[in-house]
Enzyme design. Structure first.
Site, mmCIF file in Angstrom:
data_model
loop_
_atom_site.group_PDB
_atom_site.id
_atom_site.type_symbol
_atom_site.label_atom_id
_atom_site.label_comp_id
_atom_site.label_asym_id
_atom_site.label_seq_id
_atom_site.Cartn_x
_atom_site.Cartn_y
_atom_site.Cartn_z
ATOM 1 N N HIS A 23 0.826 -1.208 0.000
ATOM 2 C CA HIS A 23 0.000 0.000 0.000
ATOM 3 C C HIS A 23 0.860 1.258 0.000
ATOM 4 O O HIS A 23 0.477 2.275 -0.557
ATOM 5 C CB HIS A 23 -0.944 -0.006 1.205
ATOM 6 C CG HIS A 23 -1.988 -1.073 1.114
ATOM 7 N ND1 HIS A 23 -3.248 -0.848 0.636
ATOM 8 C CD2 HIS A 23 -1.932 -2.404 1.388
ATOM 9 C CE1 HIS A 23 -3.939 -1.987 0.629
ATOM 10 N NE2 HIS A 23 -3.158 -2.951 1.096
ATOM 11 N N ASP A 124 -5.938 5.826 1.083
ATOM 12 C CA ASP A 124 -5.898 4.414 0.692
ATOM 13 C C ASP A 124 -7.286 3.805 0.903
ATOM 14 O O ASP A 124 -7.978 4.111 1.881
ATOM 15 C CB ASP A 124 -4.885 3.646 1.540
ATOM 16 C CG ASP A 124 -4.737 2.215 1.047
ATOM 17 O OD1 ASP A 124 -3.859 1.984 0.208
ATOM 18 O OD2 ASP A 124 -5.517 1.338 1.477
ATOM 19 N N THR A 147 -5.146 0.359 -4.808
ATOM 20 C CA THR A 147 -3.790 -0.123 -5.097
ATOM 21 C C THR A 147 -3.786 -1.518 -5.714
ATOM 22 O O THR A 147 -2.727 -2.117 -5.874
ATOM 23 C CB THR A 147 -2.957 -0.132 -3.794
ATOM 24 O OG1 THR A 147 -3.673 -0.920 -2.827
ATOM 25 C CG2 THR A 147 -2.760 1.254 -3.243
ATOM 26 N N TRP A 364 -0.407 -6.749 -6.613
ATOM 27 C CA TRP A 364 -0.680 -5.901 -7.778
ATOM 28 C C TRP A 364 0.514 -5.024 -8.169
ATOM 29 O O TRP A 364 0.726 -4.733 -9.349
ATOM 30 C CB TRP A 364 -1.937 -5.064 -7.562
ATOM 31 C CG TRP A 364 -2.352 -4.387 -8.829
ATOM 32 C CD1 TRP A 364 -2.349 -3.056 -9.086
ATOM 33 C CD2 TRP A 364 -2.816 -5.026 -10.042
ATOM 34 N NE1 TRP A 364 -2.781 -2.816 -10.379
ATOM 35 C CE2 TRP A 364 -3.072 -4.004 -10.984
ATOM 36 C CE3 TRP A 364 -3.030 -6.360 -10.417
ATOM 37 C CZ2 TRP A 364 -3.532 -4.276 -12.272
ATOM 38 C CZ3 TRP A 364 -3.487 -6.629 -11.701
ATOM 39 C CH2 TRP A 364 -3.725 -5.592 -12.607
ATOM 40 N N SER A 366 3.653 -5.869 -8.021
ATOM 41 C CA SER A 366 4.542 -6.727 -8.809
ATOM 42 C C SER A 366 3.999 -6.904 -10.222
ATOM 43 O O SER A 366 4.754 -6.890 -11.196
ATOM 44 C CB SER A 366 4.713 -8.085 -8.128
ATOM 45 O OG SER A 366 5.425 -7.919 -6.917
ATOM 46 N N GLU A 369 4.633 -3.765 -12.201
ATOM 47 C CA GLU A 369 6.075 -3.611 -12.498
ATOM 48 C C GLU A 369 6.492 -4.567 -13.620
ATOM 49 O O GLU A 369 7.262 -4.193 -14.513
ATOM 50 C CB GLU A 369 6.891 -3.863 -11.221
ATOM 51 C CG GLU A 369 6.701 -2.731 -10.198
ATOM 52 C CD GLU A 369 6.976 -3.146 -8.756
ATOM 53 O OE1 GLU A 369 7.606 -4.196 -8.528
ATOM 54 O OE2 GLU A 369 6.542 -2.404 -7.842
ATOM 55 N N ASP A 385 -5.916 -10.734 -2.700
ATOM 56 C CA ASP A 385 -6.498 -10.418 -4.008
ATOM 57 C C ASP A 385 -5.749 -11.091 -5.157
ATOM 58 O O ASP A 385 -6.033 -10.842 -6.329
ATOM 59 C CB ASP A 385 -6.468 -8.891 -4.199
ATOM 60 C CG ASP A 385 -5.109 -8.284 -3.870
ATOM 61 O OD1 ASP A 385 -4.205 -9.019 -3.402
ATOM 62 O OD2 ASP A 385 -4.927 -7.077 -4.090
HETATM 63 N N1 UDP Z 1 9.499 -5.258 -3.214
HETATM 64 C C1 UDP Z 1 10.844 -4.986 -3.403
HETATM 65 N N2 UDP Z 1 11.758 -5.813 -2.867
HETATM 66 C C2 UDP Z 1 11.429 -6.920 -2.152
HETATM 67 C C3 UDP Z 1 10.045 -7.219 -1.972
HETATM 68 C C4 UDP Z 1 9.114 -6.380 -2.519
HETATM 69 O O1 UDP Z 1 11.188 -3.984 -4.038
HETATM 70 O O2 UDP Z 1 12.336 -7.624 -1.703
HETATM 71 C C5 UDP Z 1 8.485 -4.314 -3.722
HETATM 72 C C6 UDP Z 1 7.859 -4.765 -5.017
HETATM 73 O O3 UDP Z 1 8.614 -4.306 -6.112
HETATM 74 C C7 UDP Z 1 6.494 -4.122 -4.928
HETATM 75 C C8 UDP Z 1 6.167 -4.134 -3.431
HETATM 76 O O4 UDP Z 1 7.417 -4.214 -2.789
HETATM 77 O O5 UDP Z 1 6.554 -2.792 -5.359
HETATM 78 C C9 UDP Z 1 5.317 -5.309 -3.007
HETATM 79 O O6 UDP Z 1 4.018 -5.117 -3.415
HETATM 80 P P1 UDP Z 1 3.128 -6.239 -4.080
HETATM 81 O O7 UDP Z 1 1.800 -5.618 -4.354
HETATM 82 O O8 UDP Z 1 3.797 -6.837 -5.252
HETATM 83 O O9 UDP Z 1 3.003 -7.376 -3.005
HETATM 84 P P2 UDP Z 1 2.771 -7.421 -1.400
HETATM 85 O O10 UDP Z 1 4.099 -7.266 -0.794
HETATM 86 O O11 UDP Z 1 1.819 -6.321 -1.047
HETATM 87 O O12 UDP Z 1 2.192 -8.771 -1.186
HETATM 88 C C1 G50 Z 2 -3.981 -6.578 0.874
HETATM 89 C C2 G50 Z 2 -4.120 -7.870 1.233
HETATM 90 C C3 G50 Z 2 -5.199 -8.615 0.763
HETATM 91 C C4 G50 Z 2 -6.138 -8.061 -0.073
HETATM 92 C C5 G50 Z 2 -5.983 -6.716 -0.449
HETATM 93 C C6 G50 Z 2 -4.909 -5.998 0.040
HETATM 94 C C7 G50 Z 2 -7.002 -6.132 -1.358
HETATM 95 C C8 G50 Z 2 -7.013 -4.689 -1.729
HETATM 96 C C9 G50 Z 2 -8.410 -4.155 -1.683
HETATM 97 O O1 G50 Z 2 -4.725 -4.752 -0.301
HETATM 98 O O2 G50 Z 2 -7.855 -6.840 -1.758
HETATM 99 C C10 G50 Z 2 -8.998 -3.856 -0.360
HETATM 100 C C11 G50 Z 2 -8.542 -4.442 0.819
HETATM 101 C C12 G50 Z 2 -9.159 -4.136 2.034
HETATM 102 C C13 G50 Z 2 -10.246 -3.258 2.078
HETATM 103 C C14 G50 Z 2 -10.677 -2.680 0.921
HETATM 104 C C15 G50 Z 2 -10.042 -2.987 -0.289
HETATM 105 O O3 G50 Z 2 -10.857 -2.973 3.235
HETATM 106 O O4 G50 Z 2 -3.221 -8.417 2.038
HETATM 107 O O5 G50 Z 2 -7.177 -8.763 -0.553
#
Ligand code: UDP
Ligand code: G50
Length: 474
Positions: A23, A124, A147, A364, A366, A369, A385
């Site tokens: 986020h 957010d 996001t 999302w 990743s 990117e 998600d």
């Molecule tokens: N990321 C990074 N290095 C790491 C792990 C994650 O730069 O070692 C960054 C990745 O590029 C992305 C974010 O952290 O921008 C992770 O967000 P994503 O939505 O992909 O996954 P989440 O971590 O929320 O599950």
């Molecule tokens: C993070 C996560 C699980 C997940 C989500 C995350 C989403 C994003 C949308 O961001 O689905 C969202 C999440 C919570 C909310 C409203 C919208 O209250 O680890 O599913």
């Protein structure tokens, strides 16, 4: 466009990110983008943060934009965990921020004398229902930054209509192709879970916002964006504006870490697989070892980020211990791969020409990117998600999704042979490589001058600017 240098007429936008890197990262990118469009940005920083990576990234943003971006400290009230039905530290932090939202009134009205008045707050989505009443009382326009994918947004908008309904295997949201129940973020199957109660409240609040910015782009999810804006999903939504992909900011990488890139410099173009499951997904040790074995057997070079704790502050064991000494030895022999158990500069890795494929959980950020750099994906959703995002990936041609692998961590362990096979298939799939390159072209068009996301953002800034100008004229 907001191109006047006059501080009095500059839009001044406050940003309120939520918890977790997934986020925070898009908010940092939005801050940098707004600064490039000559906006003043107030970045609201919550204290304390769950992970160390979050506080470090905020510091880097602030030092990169000492003039355009000003921090405002938001000190959270302690959360009584017995009143919140979740064990997830990030969801609990969403709740702590939500329950502290009333403190924002003072924070939003106490700008320095030299600041132009706030033109808008971008919140957010996880905080939407708690923050919108505050901005309404202060007559500050409220925008939401979503996001995740537009497909996930459709679920959020429609989900309140499903409360109390027994879900069938197929969920039919008006105007969009059906979603399968098995794709839903697992906590949503329990209506008493904290994540679910927040999700419902935030879903209901969307219509009270002034606009929704989504980190996607039109050609990645054309039917979704159209259905949302044509009022097919639900009635009464404000404008849904794709502004993505929000592009990595130069301030993001931590300095001094370059061994992975040096290793990549020696590899052939497109020959390396990057394997990472984001910032908050821990994998079981058993699964980690199957992944390592599968990668070795695939014959491709690899950069693999292992993680066995959800929160970075709790990571203690070294990489040898988690992967296992014998397997590590085989990986290091002949330089087959690099294994790291710390934060990597994912942007630098995905932009490196040697990287030809990405085994990803489909967080999302990743996905966006990979789209930006045209790197094909092998989707392995682990929770949240990510299945819904994986379906977007598959539909757009950016990657493939092995549905039979299931959620990581729940149920079965995916065996090395399976991983080996699918990695080989992805890396050998020429059509996928071409499609991913096309998605990248589209992403660059979208944020380039006159592209759909560029127009979406500048259109919004123009509106805010006109509001300022008309106030000045009075
Ligand atoms: N990321 C990074 N290095 C790491 C792990 C994650 O730069 O070692 C960054 C990745 O590029 C992305 C974010 O952290 O921008 C992770 O967000 P994503 O939505 O992909 O996954 P989440 O971590 O929320 O599950
Ligand atoms: C993070 C996560 C699980 C997940 C989500 C995350 C989403 C994003 C949308 O961001 O689905 C969202 C999440 C919570 C909310 C409203 C919208 O209250 O680890 O599913």
């Amino acid at each position: 466009m907001a191109d006047s240098g006059d501080i009095q007429t500059q839009p001044h936008i406050a940003l309120l990110p939520s918890s977790g890197m997934g986020h925070l990262v898009p908010f940092v990118r939005l801050a940098a983008t707004l600064a490039a469009h000559n906006c003043r940005v107030t970045f609201i920083t919550t204290h304390p943060t769950v992970s160390l990576s979050e506080s470090r990234l905020v510091s880097r943003l602030l030092s990169a934009f000492p003039h355009a971006v000003t921090p405002k400290e938001f000190h959270l009230l302690p959360l009584d965990r017995s009143t919140a039905n979740s064990k997830d530290p990030f969801f609990l932090q969403f709740e702590a921020i939500r329950r502290s939202a009333h403190l924002l009134s003072h924070l939003l009205t106490s700008s320095a004398q030299s600041d132009p008045p706030l033109s808008a707050l971008v919140t957010d989505v996880t905080l939407a229902s708690a923050v919108i009443p505050i901005t309404h009382d202060l007559y500050i326009p409220n925008f939401i930054l979503f996001t995740s994918s537009a497909k996930m947004f459709s679920l959020l908008a429609y989900f309140p209509a499903l409360v109390g309904v027994t879900l069938s295997d197929e969920i039919n949201i008006p105007g969009i192709p059906p979603l399968l129940k098995s794709w839903l973020p697992p906590p949503l199957l329990d209506q008493t879970n904290l994540f679910t109660t927040q999700f419902i409240e935030n879903g209901e609040a969307l219509v009270r916002s002034d606009g929704i910015l989504i980190n996607t782009f039109e050609s990645l999810e054309p039917e979704m964006v159209a259905a949302l804006n044509e009022g097919k999903v639900i009635n009464g939504l404000p404008p849904v504006i794709p502004v993505g992909p929000l592009v990595p900011c130069e301030c993001e990488p931590e300095r001094g870490e370059s061994s992975v890139i040096e290793w990549l410099d020696w590899r052939e173009k497109g020959s390396v697989v990057f394997v990472s499951f984001g910032s908050r997904t821990a994998m079981s040790r058993e699964q980690i070892r199957e992944v390592g074995e599968g990668l070795v057997r695939s014959g491709y070079g690899f950069v693999w980020v292992v993680k066995d704790k959800k929160v970075d502050r709790e990571e203690e064991e070294g990489v040898d211990e988690v992967v296992g000494g014998e397997l590590m030895e085989r990986i290091l022999k002949d330089g087959k791969g690099v294994v790291v158990k710390k934060w990597v500069d994912q942007e630098a890795i995905l932009s490196h020409g040697a990287v030809g494929g990405f085994v990803s959980h489909c967080g999302w950020n990743s996905v966006t990117e990979a789209a930006w750099h045209g790197v094909r994906l092998l989707a392995w959703p682990q929770g949240g998600d990510q299945r819904i995002n994986a379906e977007v990936v598959e539909r757009s041609g950016l990657g493939v999704w092995v549905r039979s692998w299931g959620w990581g961590g729940i149920g079965k362990v995916v065996k090395a042979e399976e991983i080996e096979k699918k990695v080989r298939e992805m890396m050998g799939n020429e059509q996928l490589r071409v499609q991913a390159a096309q998605v990248s072209d589209e992403a660059r068009k979208a944020v380039g001058l006159g592209g759909s996301s560029h127009r979406g953002l500048t259109g919004l800034l123009d509106k805010l600017q006109n509001t300022i100008n008309s106030k000045h004229a009075v």
